[in-house]
Design an enzyme around this catalytic site. Structure first.
Site, PDB file in Angstrom:
ATOM      1  N   HIS A 472      85.559  37.355  61.618  1.00 42.74           N
ATOM      2  CA  HIS A 472      85.074  36.764  60.374  1.00 42.74           C
ATOM      3  C   HIS A 472      84.062  35.660  60.621  1.00 42.74           C
ATOM      4  O   HIS A 472      83.939  34.748  59.791  1.00 42.74           O
ATOM      5  CB  HIS A 472      86.242  36.210  59.558  1.00 42.74           C
ATOM      6  CG  HIS A 472      87.177  35.340  60.347  1.00 42.74           C
ATOM      7  ND1 HIS A 472      86.867  34.063  60.760  1.00 42.74           N
ATOM      8  CD2 HIS A 472      88.419  35.589  60.824  1.00 42.74           C
ATOM      9  CE1 HIS A 472      87.876  33.549  61.424  1.00 42.74           C
ATOM     10  NE2 HIS A 472      88.844  34.460  61.493  1.00 42.74           N
ATOM     11  N   CYS A 521      78.072  31.521   4.916  1.00 44.13           N
ATOM     12  CA  CYS A 521      78.127  32.761   5.714  1.00 44.13           C
ATOM     13  C   CYS A 521      78.265  32.523   7.213  1.00 44.13           C
ATOM     14  O   CYS A 521      78.308  33.484   7.983  1.00 44.13           O
ATOM     15  CB  CYS A 521      76.887  33.611   5.446  1.00 44.13           C
ATOM     16  SG  CYS A 521      75.330  32.822   5.966  1.00 44.13           S
ATOM     17  N   CYS A 531      64.078  17.257   5.224  1.00 45.72           N
ATOM     18  CA  CYS A 531      65.179  16.466   4.696  1.00 45.72           C
ATOM     19  C   CYS A 531      66.499  17.165   4.967  1.00 45.72           C
ATOM     20  O   CYS A 531      66.554  18.207   5.623  1.00 45.72           O
ATOM     21  CB  CYS A 531      64.987  16.233   3.197  1.00 45.72           C
ATOM     22  SG  CYS A 531      65.017  17.758   2.217  1.00 45.72           S
TER      23      CYS A 531
END
Length: 1060
Positions: A472, A521, A531
C-alpha cells in the site's frame, strides 16, 4: 474511333483484360492517341486508364502505360487515390466495383499478378526533379481516408505486396482516420500471420539514435532497494556473512556464527560490542574467546586435522570427569548412558571437553531438531552452555535429519535477522532482504525509503514490509487502515447519486442565501433593487419583502415602501430563515464531504480496475516475446532481445499500484496546503507517463518501436522513484503560521527584541509607565504646550520651515512665538513613546558613562555609520568596569521626564543646557569645565538616535536650525557659548520660572548625575554634529518619528526637526 475508345473503357471498367488488350493492340491509331494519364471525367470519378488497369492488375497494359506511354502512377482521382491504392485493394475490397467474382476462386494467382504489377510500378521513374533525382511512385501517399497502399495491402492479406512495400520504405506507423496502422488493419481482417510480421517489423525497426537509447537503458542500474531470495540464496548469504565476520575477527567459523546469531545477524552491532569487550561478548554468545589455533588444527575450523592422531580424552577435562574413566581399561565413559566409549568409534569432540558416545549424541540431536531448536543446541552436559558446532551436527545425524536441520537453521537465520522477511504468501519459500540506505550514502539506490515500503519476493508477490499485508505504498500502515475503515463506513457502493445530491444541496444553500420564497407559491425570488413591495411573477401575489406578509397589511404607518416596522413578524421570518439556512449548510457540508470522498474513491477504484486488466499482460508477455522472436528471426538470423516487454509490464504494474494507493494518501492530507498541492502535481505527472506506457504495452499487437517502449519504461521508473522519494522526505515542509510583524517606528517593539525575559514582564513595564505618578509641574507643562501656545504674529514666521545656512546662529534668545510647524509638532508630542527612551539608553550604553564626573575617551558616533541597530549593539566593547549608563527602565523613564521638562523650559527662554544650572549643592556646571563635559558623549547620543531612526524608517531625517533662531538677524558660530541679550520682560518671566527649572535640573541630576547633554564644545561641535547627522539622511514623514525627533531636537539646544 469513338466506338473503340468506348469499348476499351468498358473493358477496363469491367476488368476484361483480354478484350482490352485486343482493342489496344489491334488499333495502332488508337494506341498512339491513348493518354493513360487522362481523366475519364466526373462521371467516372476522374479515374484514368492507368487507375482501371491497376485496379484489375492488367499486367500487359500497365507495362505499356508506364514504360511506353509515360504513365504516372502518382496521378490521383477524385478520392485522392493513386494507382498503388487501387492495385493494393485486392478483389475483397473491390467486390462491388467490377467483375471480380472469378478471382475469388484463384486468390494465389490474383495476389501473384498484383505483386508483379506492384513491382513494375515501384521500378518506374519519371521526370527529373530539382535535386537531381527522378520522380518515383509515392508509396506513402494517403487518400481521403488517410490510408496508404500498405493499409489496403495489409487489409487484403496480400503478404507479397506488403513485403515489397516495406522494402521500399513504406511507413509502418502511419494511421488512417480510424487511428489504425497497417498492422491493425491486418488484425481486423483476421490476417494474424501478416499482423504478427508487421508487428515485429514495427517493434524492431531501426531509426537513428535507437541503438544509443537501448545501450543507455541497458547500462542503467535497475535494481530495487530489496532483493528476492531463494533457499539457496539464503544459505549463500548466511555463509558469506559468517566467513566475512570470521575473517574480520580472526575467529573460527562456528564462533563467528554464534556471535552473529546472538547479535541478530547484525555485523555492525557485533563489531561495536566486540571492540568494547570481546571476552564479555563471547561469554554472552555462549562461545569461548578465540585463541590462536594450535598446531594440527585448521585456522577456520574446530575439528582436529586428519593428520593428527586423536587423544584419549580432552585436555580440558575437569577432575570430576576424570573419575568417569573405566577402571579396567582406562576408556572414557559416556556422560549420558555411562557406557565405555570405544576407541574405534568416530570421536565427537567439543571445545568444552565433555565426551558422549555417538548413539547418545545422535538421539540428543535428533530430539532437538524435531523440537525445532536448531539454532541454539547446547552441550548435553549438566550446566554447560557451550553451543554445538554445525560440523558436529552434520557428522552425527542422518542425511534426512540434516536437511531438516538446515531448514530450521535457515528459518532461524531469517526470523532473527531484521533485514530479511519471509514471503507471507502460502507455500512460497522465498524471502526478501531490504537494504535501507544510511545517511550520506553515495549509492545510486540510496534514495530515502518509506515507512512501509512494498517489496517483491521475486515471484510477483508484493507485500508491505511492515505489516506483511497487501502492498500500500506510499501510504503507511496507519493511513491504510484509516482508509479501509473509511471505505467500510461510507459504503461507496450505496453512494451512486452523491454528486447529484451534492449539487442539489449546494443549489438549495445558494437559494436560501440569495433569495426568499414567495409567501403564496413558495417560488424563489431574488431582489436586486427597488422597494419592499414585491409581486410574484408566477402567481401575481403581492407581499412585503421584509416580513413576507400580504402587502395589504402595510401602509405608511408600518414604514411605507422602503421600511417595515412589524417587529414580531420580522423576527419570526428571520428565525425561520436562519433555521433553514443552518439546516441547508449542514446538509451541504455533509454532501460536500461525501462528494470529496467519492472523488478519491472513484480514482482509487479506476486504478485498481486498470491494475487487474494489466495484470493479465504478465501471462501474455512471454508468449508475445516468443512470437516476436520467431517472426523476426527469419530476416536477421539471430533472435532479438524481447525482455523489454516484460520489463515494461512489470514497471507498469508497480506504478499502477502506487497510483492506486496514492489517492488514500492524498485524501488524508491537509486541504489547501502546500504539501497537498505539490503532491497532486507529482501525482498527475506520474499518471501521465503511466498512461503513455500503458498505451504502448497494453495492446494485442504492439505498434511502438522498441526504443520508444524502453524510453517510456525508464521514464516511468524514474518518475516512480522520485515520487516515492519525495513522499518519504515529506513532499514539502508543513505550512508554518504567519509570524507577527514587528512594528518599530511610531509603534511598539517586540518584548524579545527589547530584551525582556517574557511578554508578562514587558506588559508589567508598560503598565507601570502608564500608571506612574506625575511630578509637580508636569500637568502645567503639558497644558502650556498643548493649549496655551500663542499664535504667530506676522507672516514672516511662515517661512520658518526653510533650511538656513550652517553658519547662522543657533543661540539667539527665543520670543514667545512659535512657527506653525513647531506648534504642530509640540501638539502631537507623545511622552509615552518607548522608542525615544530606548534610543537614549542604547546611546548611554555605547558612551560608557561612569558614576564619576571624569570624562571618558570615546570614539566617534557609531550612529553615523550605516550599520543596523543589532550590529551596533554587538560591537559595544566589553570592559572590565561596566558603565553606569545601563540604567533600569524606571530610572530611564524618570530621567526622560526630567529632560523633557527641562528642555521645554530651556528651549523657550534661553539657549542653555543642563550643565548651566546649579545642582543640589549649589555648585554650577560649566560647559567649559573638562571635568564635567564630554562632547563626544553628546554627539554620540544624538548620532545614535538619528541612526536608529534611519534604520527603523526608510526615509531620511533633516536637522535644521530651529525656528527660534529665525527671529534673529545676527550670525554667530554654532559652537560658541550662548551670550544673547534678554529683554526686561524676558528676564522677569525667566525669574518666575526659575523655581520650576531648578526642580527639573535637580531631578535630572539626582537620577543621572553623569549625564551631560551639551552639543557645544570647543572642538567645533557644529561641524561634528552636523556631519554626523547629515550622514543619516535628510527628512522623515512618519508621525511617530516626527514627534520623537522633534521632542529631542527641541531640547537639544537650538535644533529642531520638521517634515518636508
Amino acid at each position: 474511333m469513338g466506338n473503340t475508345a468506348t469499348k476499351f473503357r468498358k473493358a477496363l471498367i469491367n476488368g476484361d483484360e483480354g478484350l482490352a488488350c485486343q482493342l489496344y493492340e489491334s488499333n495502332p491509331q488508337f494506341k498512339e492517341a491513348l493518354e493513360p494519364n487522362a481523366s475519364y471525367g466526373e462521371p467516372y470519378q476522374h479515374n484514368t486508364p492507368l487507375h482501371y488497369a491497376s485496379r484489375h492488375a492488367m499486367t500487359r497494359l500497365i507495362r505499356s502505360f508506364l514504360f511506353c506511354k509515360d504513365g504516372n502512377p502518382n496521378k490521383c482521382n477524385v478520392h485522392n487515390e493513386t494507382a498503388l491504392h487501387l492495385l493494393c485493394m485486392g478483389p475483397q475490397i473491390l467486390l462491388g466495383e467490377g467483375a471480380l467474382q472469378p478471382r475469388f476462386s484463384r486468390p494465389q494467382e490474383d495476389q501473384q499478378k498484383r505483386a508483379e504489377c506492384l513491382q513494375m510500378i515501384l521500378q518506374w521513374t519519371g521526370a527529373k526533379l530539382d535535386q537531381g533525382e527522378y520522380e518515383r511512385a509515392n508509396v506513402n501517399a494517403t487518400d481521403n481516408k488517410k490510408s496508404t497502399c500498405l493499409h489496403y495491402a495489409a487489409a487484403a492479406g496480400m503478404k507479397n505486396c506488403v513485403e515489397l512495400l516495406v522494402k521500399n520504405a513504406a511507413d509502418l506507423f502511419v494511421e488512417n482516420e480510424d487511428r489504425e496502422t497497417p498492422c491493425d488493419c491486418a488484425e481486423k481482417q483476421h490476417h494474424k500471420d501478416l499482423a504478427l510480421s508487421l508487428e515485429s517489423q514495427m517493434v524492431f525497426s531501426q531509426v537513428p539514435g535507437a541503438q544509443e537509447i537501448e545501450a543507455e537503458y541497458a547500462a542503467l542500474d535497475r535494481r530495487e532497494p530489496y532483493e528476492g531470495l531463494k533457499l539457496q540464496d539464503l544459505r549463500r548469504l548466511k555463509d558469506m556473512l559468517i566467513v566475512e565476520t570470521a575473517d574480520m575477527l580472526q575467529a573460527p567459523l562456528f564462533t563467528a556464527e554464534a556471535l552473529l546469531r546472538a547479535h541478530d545477524w547484525d555485523r555492525e552491532k557485533l563489531l561495536e560490542d566486540w571492540m568494547s569487550n570481546a571476552e564479555e561478548c563471547c561469554q554472552r554468545s555462549g562461545v569461548q574467546m578465540p585463541t590462536p589455533p594450535p598446531s594440527g588444527y585448521n585456522a577456520w575450523d574446530t575439528l582436529p586435522s586428519p593428520r593428527t592422531p586423536r587423544t584419549t580424552r580432552s585436555s580440558v577435562t575437569s577432575p570430576d570427569e576424570i573419575s568417569l574413566l573405566s577402571p579396567t581399561d582406562g576408556l572414557a565413559l559416556c556422560g549420558i548412558c555411562m557406557s565405555s566409549i570405544s576407541v574405534f568409534e568416530d570421536p565427537v569432540d567439543m571445545s568444552c571437553g565433555h565426551e558422549f558416545c555417538r548413539a547418545c549424541w545422535e538421539g540428543f540431536l535428533n530430539l532437538k531438531i524435531q523440537e525445532g531448536e536448531a539454532h541454539n543446541i547446547f552441550c548435553p552436559a549438566y550446566d554447560c552452555f557451550q553451543l554445538v558446532p554445525v560440523e558436529v551436527i552434520e557428522s552425527v545425524v542422518s542425511r534426512e535429519m540434516d536437511k531438516r536441520y538446515l531448514q530450521f537453521d535457515i528459518k532461524a537465520f531469517v526470523d532473527n535477522n531484521p533485514a530479511i522477511h519471509w514471503c507471507p504468501v502460502a507455500r512460497c519459500e522465498r524471502a526478501v532482504r531490504l537494504t535501507r540506505p544510511g545517511p550520506g550514502a553515495s549509492d545510486p539506490l540510496s534514495f530515502p525509503l518509506l515507512k512501509a515500503p512494498a517489496v517483491d519476493c521475486g515471484k510477483g508477490h508484493l507485500f508491505c514490509w511492515e505489516c506483511l499485508g497487501d502492498a500500500h505504498e506510499p501510504c503507511d500502515c496507519e493511513t491504510w487502515k484509516m482508509w479501509l475503515q473509511k471505505v467500510s463506513e461510507m459504503k461507496p457502493e450505496e453512494l451512486a447519486g452523491v454528486s447529484e445530491a451534492y449539487e442539489d444541496a449546494a443549489n438549495c444553500l445558494w437559494l436560501l442565501s440569495n433569495s426568499k420564497p414567495c409567501a403564496n407559491c413558495k417560488s424563489p425570488i431574488q431582489k436586486n433593487e427597488g422597494c419592499n413591495h414585491m409581486q410574484c411573477a408566477k402567481c401575481k401575489y403581492d407581499f412585503c419583502w421584509i416580513c413576507l406578509e400580504e402587502w395589504k397589511k402595510h401602509s405608511s404607518s408600518t414604514g411605507g415602501y422602503y421600511r417595515c416596522t412589524r417587529y414580531e413578524v420580522i423576527q419570526q421570518v428571520e428565525e425561520q430563515s436562519k433555521e433553514m439556512t443552518v439546516e441547508a449548510e449542514k446538509k451541504h457540508k455533509s454532501f460536500q464531504e461525501l462528494d470529496r470522498f467519492m472523488h478519491y474513491y472513484t480514482r482509487y477504484k479506476n486504478h485498481e480496475h486498470s491494475y487487474q486488466l494489466e495484470e493479465r499482460l504478465l501471462k501474455t508477455a512471454k508468449e508475445k516475446m516468443e512470437q516476436l522472436s520467431k517472426a523476426f528471426i527469419g530476416r536477421d538470423g539471430a533472435p532479438p532481445d524481447t525482455t523489454f516487454i516484460e520489463d515494461g509490464v512489470h514497471e507498469l504494474l508497480k506504478t499502477r499500484r502506487i497510483l492506486k494507493c496514492s489517492y488514500p494518501y492524498s485524501f488524508f492530507l491537509e486541504p489547501k496546503s502546500t504539501k497537498k498541492e505539490i503532491f497532486e502535481l507529482m501525482q498527475t505527472d506520474l499518471e501521465m507517463v503511466t498512461e503513455d506506457l500503458a498505451q504502448k504495452v497494453n495492446r494485442p499487437y504492439l505498434r511502438t518501436p522498441r526504443h520508444k517502449i524502453i524510453s517510456a519504461t525508464y521514464l516511468v521508473q524514474q518518475k516512480r522513484r522520485e515520487f516515492l522519494a519525495s513522499v518519504a522526505r515529506g513532499v514539502a515542509p508543513n505550512d508554518s503560521p504567519e509570524a507577527p510583524r514587528r512594528s518599530f517606528a511610531g509603534g511598539t517593539w517586540d518584548w524579545e527584541y527589547l530584551g525582556f525575559a517574557s511578554p508578562e514582564e514587558y506588559s508589567e513595564f508598560q503598565y507601570r509607565r502608564r500608571h506612574r505618578q506625575r511630578r509637580r509641574g508636569d500637568l502645567l507643562r503639558l497644558h502650556s504646550l498643548r493649549s496655551n501656545t500663542p499664535e504667530p504674529h506676522d507672516s514672516s514666521d511662515a517661512t520658518a520651515g526653510t533650511a538656513l545656512p550652517e553658519t547662522q546662529h543657533m543661540n539667539e534668545p527665543l520670543n514667545d512665538t512659535h512657527t506653525h510647524s513647531e506648534i504642530c509638532a509640540l501638539g502631537s508630542l507623545d511622552e509615552d513613546d518607548p522608542n525615544i527612551l530606548l534610543a537614549i539608553q542604547l546611546s548611554l550604553q555605547e558612551s560608557g558613562l561612569a558614576l564619576d564626573p571624569e570624562p571618558q575617551d570615546s570614539d566617534a558616533s557609531v550612529g553615523a555609520s550605516g550599520s543596523s541597530l543589532p550590529s551596533r549593539l554587538d560591537s559595544v566593547p566589553q570592559t572590565s568596569d561596566p558603565p553606569r549608563a545601563s540604567m533600569s527602565s524606571s530610572e530611564l523613564l524618570e530621567l526622560g521626564d526630567s529632560l523633557m521638562r527641562l528642555g521645554d523650559i530651556s528651549s523657550r527662554y534661553t539657549p542653555f543646557n543642563i550643565n548651566s544650572y546649579p545642582d543640589a549643592l549649589g555648585t554650577a556646571f560649566s560647559p567649559s569645565d573638562p571635568d564635567c563635559l564630554d562632547p563626544s558623549t553628546n554627539a554620540n547620543l544624538l548620532g545614535n538616535i538619528m541612526a536608529w531612526f534611519h534604520d527603523m524608517n526608510p526615509q531620511s531625517i533633516a536637522l535644521i536650525p530651529s525656528s527660534a533662531s529665525d527671529a534673529g538677524n545676527e550670525t554667530h558660530a554654532l559652537g560658541e557659548p550662548a551670550k544673547a541679550e534678554q529683554t526686561e520682560a524676558e528676564s522677569a518671566e525667566m525669574e518666575s520660572k526659575e523655581g520650576e527649572v531648578s526642580e527639573c535640573v535637580e531631578d535630572a541630576k539626582t537620577e543621572a548625575s553623569d549625564l551631560t547633554v551639551c552639543p557645544e564644545s570647543s572642538a567645533d561641535p557644529q561641524h561634528q554634529i552636523v556631519e554626523k547627522l547629515t550622514l543619516r539622511g535628510h527628512k522623515i514623514s512618519s508621525g511617530g518619528l516626527r514627534r520623537n525627533v522633534f521632542s529631542l531636537g527641541r531640547r537639544w539646544k537650538g535644533f529642531s526637526c520638521i517634515t518636508k
